[in-house]
Design a protein around this motif. Structure first.
Motif, mmCIF file in Angstrom:
data_model
loop_
_atom_site.group_PDB
_atom_site.id
_atom_site.type_symbol
_atom_site.label_atom_id
_atom_site.label_comp_id
_atom_site.label_asym_id
_atom_site.label_seq_id
_atom_site.Cartn_x
_atom_site.Cartn_y
_atom_site.Cartn_z
ATOM 1 N N VAL A 81 0.853 -1.199 0.000
ATOM 2 C CA VAL A 81 0.000 0.000 0.000
ATOM 3 C C VAL A 81 0.883 1.241 0.000
ATOM 4 N N ALA A 83 1.167 4.567 1.184
ATOM 5 C CA ALA A 83 0.527 5.371 2.233
ATOM 6 C C ALA A 83 0.344 6.823 1.809
ATOM 7 N N LYS A 85 -0.197 8.030 -1.170
ATOM 8 C CA LYS A 85 -1.332 8.156 -2.074
ATOM 9 C C LYS A 85 -2.646 7.993 -1.326
ATOM 10 N N VAL A 86 -2.678 7.138 -0.315
ATOM 11 C CA VAL A 86 -3.887 6.972 0.483
ATOM 12 C C VAL A 86 -4.261 8.300 1.137
ATOM 13 N N ARG A 87 -3.241 8.935 1.761
ATOM 14 C CA ARG A 87 -3.508 10.223 2.427
ATOM 15 C C ARG A 87 -3.909 11.288 1.413
ATOM 16 N N TYR A 89 -5.414 10.890 -1.576
ATOM 17 C CA TYR A 89 -6.770 10.686 -2.075
ATOM 18 C C TYR A 89 -7.803 11.001 -0.995
ATOM 19 N N LYS A 90 -7.453 10.720 0.254
ATOM 20 C CA LYS A 90 -8.393 11.024 1.344
ATOM 21 C C LYS A 90 -8.598 12.539 1.457
ATOM 22 N N LEU A 108 -13.796 4.160 3.741
ATOM 23 C CA LEU A 108 -12.781 3.304 3.110
ATOM 24 C C LEU A 108 -13.220 2.865 1.713
ATOM 25 N N ILE A 111 -12.126 5.343 -0.839
ATOM 26 C CA ILE A 111 -10.677 5.347 -1.115
ATOM 27 C C ILE A 111 -10.272 4.138 -1.961
ATOM 28 N N ILE A 117 -3.542 3.210 -5.157
ATOM 29 C CA ILE A 117 -2.993 3.139 -3.802
ATOM 30 C C ILE A 117 -2.265 1.816 -3.567
#
Length: 296
Positions: A81, A83, A85-87, A89-90, A108, A111, A117
């Motif tokens: 994952v 991380a 990109k997760v943050r 996109y969030k 979730l 996302i 991600i």
């Protein structure tokens, strides 16, 4: 040593977090026919798998199944994952929610709609050459196991053939004893007819009648057929012990010759006892013929 065309061989290789399973199944077929089912990662190696198998077998329909799976004891997934990109996109979704005046929170599920991600890890699944090395060794082992099983099946069949040919030899010897007496009986019967004719007031050539007796007896003589039959039986047993390839075809040819001699003996003998024993011989030959379909 004879080799059967029916058999099964399997092998398994577990290395570097993955497992390769190979299964080979072989059944009767006039020629060598090979079917291969491979996983996506090994499709480019289909020709090599076929050649590994083809180089070891002359005849038979062989089906090869190769499976590739992650080792069940390896809990590491082939993806990671990102991380950052997760943050990102969030945060982007939060901005969109605020600008759109939506009160529902970002979840979730939202996302996970962004596949970026997840990033592929540099695992064995991304290195096809290493997969092939492991799969190749598994295929070679499965081929050896299949060959071993086919050899064992061939040994069993060879033993059965030996017993049946011995029974045919025994019956053929009995036929030869009966035939000798039968031929003498036929000569006496024909001679009696000549004597009966001679007692009549009929002109005839005695020399010609005696020659006809000899010719008739010769037509009913099965000595030559029995001799050839014995020879075919001998060659059959010798071929059973022959390690060369193509034994199945040679044995089939000898079997056809044996059947031909059996039919000739039955038609020439004109004796019920001999005909009955020929039926027994043909029954044994038919059992041999059925089993020969399994021989390579």
């Amino acid at each position: 040593m004879l080799e059967s065309m029916t058999g099964y061989g399997s092998a398994e290789r577990a290395e570097k977090g993955m497992k390769v399973l190979v299964e080979l199944r072989s059944v009767n077929n006039r020629f060598a026919e090979i079917g291969v089912k491979l996983p996506r990662q090994l499709l480019a190696r289909e020709l090599e798998v076929r050649e590994l198998i083809r180089g070891n077998f002359q005849r038979g329909k062989i089906s090869a199944f190769v499976q590739l799976q992650l080792d069940e004891q390896d809990e590491q997934l082939p993806v990671t994952v990102n991380a950052a990109k997760v943050r990102g996109y969030k945060a982007l979704l939060e901005t969109v929610r605020q600008e759109a005046g939506v009160e529902s929170p970002v979840t979730l599920d939202h996302i996970l709609r962004f596949s970026e991600i997840f990033e592929s890890d540099n695992t064995i699944l991304d290195r096809p050459d290493e997969i092939w090395q492991i799969a190749q060794s598994a295929v070679v082992e499965a081929v050896e196991k299949l060959k071993e099983m086919r050899r064992k099946e061939g040994e069993e069949l060879a033993g059965d053939f030996t017993v049946r040919i011995a029974e045919i030899d025994r019956t053929l010897a009995e036929i030869q004893v009966i035939a000798a007496d039968n031929l003498e009986t036929i000569r006496k019967r024909l001679s009696s007819k000549i004597i009966a004719i001679a007692g009549r007031d009929v002109e005839y050539s005695r020399d010609r009648l005696e020659m006809e007796i000899v010719m008739a007896a010769d037509k009913l003589d099965i000595t030559e057929e029995c001799t050839r039959f014995n020879s075919h039986n001998k060659f059959f047993i010798e071929e059973l012990n022959n390690m060369s390839s193509g034994s199945g075809r040679k044995l089939n040819f000898l079997l056809q010759e044996q059947l031909r001699e059996a039919n000739t003996i039955a038609s020439k003998s004109q004796n019920a006892d001999i005909s009955q024993k020929v039926v027994h011989i043909k029954e044994e030959l038919e059992k041999v013929r059925e089993q020969l379909q399994n021989i390579e």
